[in-house]
Design a protein around this motif. Structure first.
Motif, short mmCIF file in Angstrom:
data_model
loop_
_atom_site.label_atom_id
_atom_site.label_comp_id
_atom_site.label_asym_id
_atom_site.label_seq_id
_atom_site.Cartn_x
_atom_site.Cartn_y
_atom_site.Cartn_z
N ARG A 154 1.70 71.70 -23.14
CA ARG A 154 2.41 72.61 -23.94
C ARG A 154 2.44 72.74 -25.31
O ARG A 154 2.65 73.84 -25.68
N GLU A 155 2.05 71.96 -26.31
CA GLU A 155 2.28 72.07 -26.86
C GLU A 155 1.60 72.67 -28.24
O GLU A 155 1.15 73.68 -28.90
N LEU A 156 0.32 72.44 -27.95
CA LEU A 156 -1.15 72.63 -28.40
C LEU A 156 -1.07 74.37 -28.25
O LEU A 156 -2.27 74.68 -28.31
N ALA A 157 -1.26 74.67 -26.37
CA ALA A 157 -0.91 75.95 -26.03
C ALA A 157 -0.21 76.83 -27.45
O ALA A 157 -0.61 77.93 -27.41
N ARG A 158 0.80 76.50 -27.03
CA ARG A 158 1.77 77.21 -28.12
C ARG A 158 1.30 77.29 -29.12
O ARG A 158 1.70 78.70 -29.73
N LEU A 159 0.64 76.43 -30.39
CA LEU A 159 0.35 76.15 -31.20
C LEU A 159 -0.65 77.62 -31.24
O LEU A 159 -0.63 78.15 -32.33
N ALA A 160 -1.32 77.06 -30.38
CA ALA A 160 -2.60 78.43 -30.76
C ALA A 160 -1.97 79.71 -30.50
O ALA A 160 -3.13 80.76 -31.02
N LYS A 161 -0.78 79.85 -29.58
CA LYS A 161 -0.35 81.15 -28.87
C LYS A 161 0.36 81.40 -30.96
O LYS A 161 0.03 83.34 -31.21
N GLU A 162 0.74 81.10 -31.25
CA GLU A 162 1.72 81.46 -32.43
C GLU A 162 0.53 81.10 -34.02
O GLU A 162 1.11 82.10 -35.04
N ASN A 163 -0.69 80.77 -33.37
CA ASN A 163 -1.66 80.82 -35.05
C ASN A 163 -3.06 82.28 -33.73
O ASN A 163 -4.14 80.46 -33.94
N PRO A 164 -2.65 82.44 -33.64
CA PRO A 164 -4.33 83.93 -32.86
C PRO A 164 -5.45 83.23 -34.02
O PRO A 164 -6.02 83.64 -33.31
N LYS A 165 -5.32 84.02 -35.47
CA LYS A 165 -6.67 83.20 -36.14
C LYS A 165 -7.04 82.02 -36.11
O LYS A 165 -8.11 81.59 -36.28
N VAL A 166 -6.50 80.67 -35.41
CA VAL A 166 -7.43 80.05 -34.87
C VAL A 166 -8.04 79.84 -33.72
O VAL A 166 -7.31 80.12 -32.56
N VAL A 167 -9.16 79.36 -33.42
CA VAL A 167 -10.05 79.51 -32.30
C VAL A 167 -10.55 77.58 -32.33
O VAL A 167 -10.44 76.82 -32.80
N THR A 168 -9.54 78.16 -30.80
CA THR A 168 -9.45 76.83 -30.30
C THR A 168 -10.31 76.34 -28.39
O THR A 168 -10.81 77.63 -28.27
N GLN A 169 -11.15 75.16 -28.59
CA GLN A 169 -11.92 74.93 -27.57
C GLN A 169 -11.48 73.71 -27.04
O GLN A 169 -11.86 73.08 -27.26
N MET A 170 -11.68 73.58 -26.17
CA MET A 170 -11.77 72.28 -25.47
C MET A 170 -13.11 71.67 -24.82
O MET A 170 -13.59 72.93 -23.96
N GLY A 171 -13.74 70.58 -25.03
CA GLY A 171 -14.94 69.88 -24.70
C GLY A 171 -15.76 70.44 -23.59
O GLY A 171 -16.01 68.93 -22.89
N ASN A 172 -15.31 71.18 -22.26
CA ASN A 172 -15.23 71.01 -20.99
C ASN A 172 -16.69 72.00 -21.39
O ASN A 172 -16.90 72.90 -20.42
N GLN A 173 -17.53 71.66 -21.30
CA GLN A 173 -19.22 72.36 -21.97
C GLN A 173 -18.99 72.68 -20.67
O GLN A 173 -20.34 73.63 -20.70
N GLY A 174 -19.64 72.61 -19.22
CA GLY A 174 -19.22 73.24 -18.43
C GLY A 174 -19.00 74.48 -18.29
O GLY A 174 -19.65 74.86 -17.34
#
Length: 454
Positions: A154-174
């Motif tokens: 939840r915290e990481l999703a919140r941080l991503a929402k608050e920092n839209p210029k930061v590009v995030t990706q989880m490594g579920n390559q499929g």
């Protein structure tokens, strides 16, 4: 927490050459700032689309090595961080120009040229490292599972929402594979009617589980910083039963088979069916001592459907437990390696973890099926490069924390359910609580060791 009412934009544009408008003045050509790069007000580097991303790797001995290999042909590997010098030695040697660190905190403080960070440490360190990088404006690629607790996701999703210029990706390559998009298109096309249940299974764990903490005292290898490996986890004496690789089976460091493979296997139906976190979860397993994950487990989820009538049921199996064999499999066995079976009102869809392409069941249905036109753009590059291109403004990351957070929450709820087996636990995602088992809410968050924060 709705995240898939509209599917994520999967478009990934080809890297274009940036042509700057020029103003000839006294023989001087003036190029726009976004082409030259430079620095933003907060000190982070502005990356032009034609530039290379400056990447730092944290946790490079295992999957991190593969992640960096995928990025190295097109990006700059400028920093490497690992607590185990021996385990990481081949990667240190491969990138001799990258600065070396053991402590990610010192790396982030000292090296200002880092644009993006690849986090591939043991699971219990994902949250603290990723949040530290995001708060500095660094793009992040984090191996699955995103975190080890629901609160951290939840915290990481919140941080991503608050920092839209930061590009995030989880490594579920499929999630970048064509098969995932194919399944989406077939289900949307009504190939098997309305999906009513899903069965997901894996051959994991392929590491030790179901053990008690070792009691014998063992000297810490001189090449390993054991305190940094522990990070926010409780302190305990070093033992080779914990690392490398075997940490996945321990509650303090990993997320077991469900955390490891759920990010791949649960991902496809989660995306294709537009799911949100479940409304209930129930687990059963071989003996669970709360120290190491059980040798085998089964978890049943219920998800609210759009018509809010009969819930969709998804069942997870690991440790050699297999789902009931469908009649449509004929004489062939249920593949032990793993897979996903979708059961609809008009047929079934099966996707094996390794090997075969998705197919409809029975075979006659597959043979006669008129496949729909592609509606979801294919990625056309590795999961890692998709992230790197998105960091440079070329398309979007396909598994950002907006999506990966709720997916990871779903997996982790199955792990929490192991603490009260045989009980159907009602989950309220809005309040982040088990409404009929409040004693389990303590497992949604962990206490960090003194000196560690997220």
């Amino acid at each position: 927490m709705s995240h898939l009412n509209n599917k994520p934009d999967q478009s990934v544009s080809r890297r274009g050459f940036v042509k700057a408008s020029s103003l000839a003045l006294a023989g001087v050509t003036i190029l726009p700032r976004h082409v030259l790069g430079g620095k933003q007000a907060n000190g982070s580097r502005v990356i032009a689309p034609s530039d290379k991303l400056n990447v730092a790797g944290v946790g490079i001995g295992g999957m991190g090595k593969s992640n960096l290999n995928a990025l190295a042909p097109t990006e700059n590997i400028v920093a490497l961080c690992d607590v185990d010098e021996k385990y990481a030695a081949p990667v240190f040697e491969k990138y001799p120009n990258a600065k070396r660190y053991k402590d990610y905190r010192k790396m982030l403080e000292a090296q200002k040229d880092i644009d993006g960070v690849v986090v591939a440490t043991p699971d219990h360190l994902h949250g603290v490292i990723t949040s530290a990088a995001m708060k500095l404006g660094k793009h992040v690629y984090v191996q699955k599972p995103l975190t080890v607790t629901v609160w951290e996701s939840r915290e990481l999703a919140r941080l991503a929402k608050e920092n839209p210029k930061v590009v995030t990706q989880m490594g579920n390559q499929g999630h970048s594979n064509d098969d995932a998009r194919l399944i989406n298109e077939w289900i949307a096309d009504g190939a098997i009617g309305k999906v009513q249940e899903v069965h997901v299974w894996t051959n994991r764990p392929i590491w030790p589980q179901g053990m008690d903490f070792p009691k014998e005292a063992v000297d810490v290898p001189s090449t390993l910083d054991w305190e940094l490996f522990l990070g926010p986890a409780p302190h305990r004496p070093y033992n080779p039963a914990y690392t490398p690789f075997k940490w996945r089976g321990w509650v303090d460091y990993g997320a077991g088979a469900l955390g490891d493979m759920g990010a791949h296997l649960v991902d496809h139906p989660y995306w294709a069916l537009g799911l949100n976190p479940p409304i209930s979860v129930e687990a059963s397993s071989t003996p669970f001592n709360k120290q190491s994950y059980p040798v085998a487990s089964m978890v049943t989820y219920e998800f609210e459907t759009k018509d809010k009538k009969k819930p969709l049921v998804m069942t997870w199996y690991d440790g050699g437990i297999l789902p009931p064999k469908p009649l449509e499999f004929g004489d062939g066995p249920v593949p032990k390696s793993g897979g996903v079976l979708y059961v609809g009102t008009k047929g079934k869809l099966f996707h094996e973890t390794y090997g075969s392409k998705p197919r409809l069941l029975p075979q006659e249905k597959m043979d006669s099926y008129k496949k729909p036109a592609q509606t979801i753009p294919r990625v056309g590059m590795s999961h890692e490069r998709n992230w790197a291109e998105a960091c440079k403004g070329n398309g979007k990351a396909v598994s950002p924390f907006e999506y990966a957070g709720p997916l990871c929450e779903t997996m982790l709820l199955g792990i929490v359910a192991l603490y009260k087996q045989g009980t159907k636990l009602n989950w309220d995602t809005k309040t982040m609580q088990f409404t009929n088992a409040p004693e389990l809410n303590q497992y949604l968050k962990r206490e960090y060791r003194q000196g560690w924060v997220m």
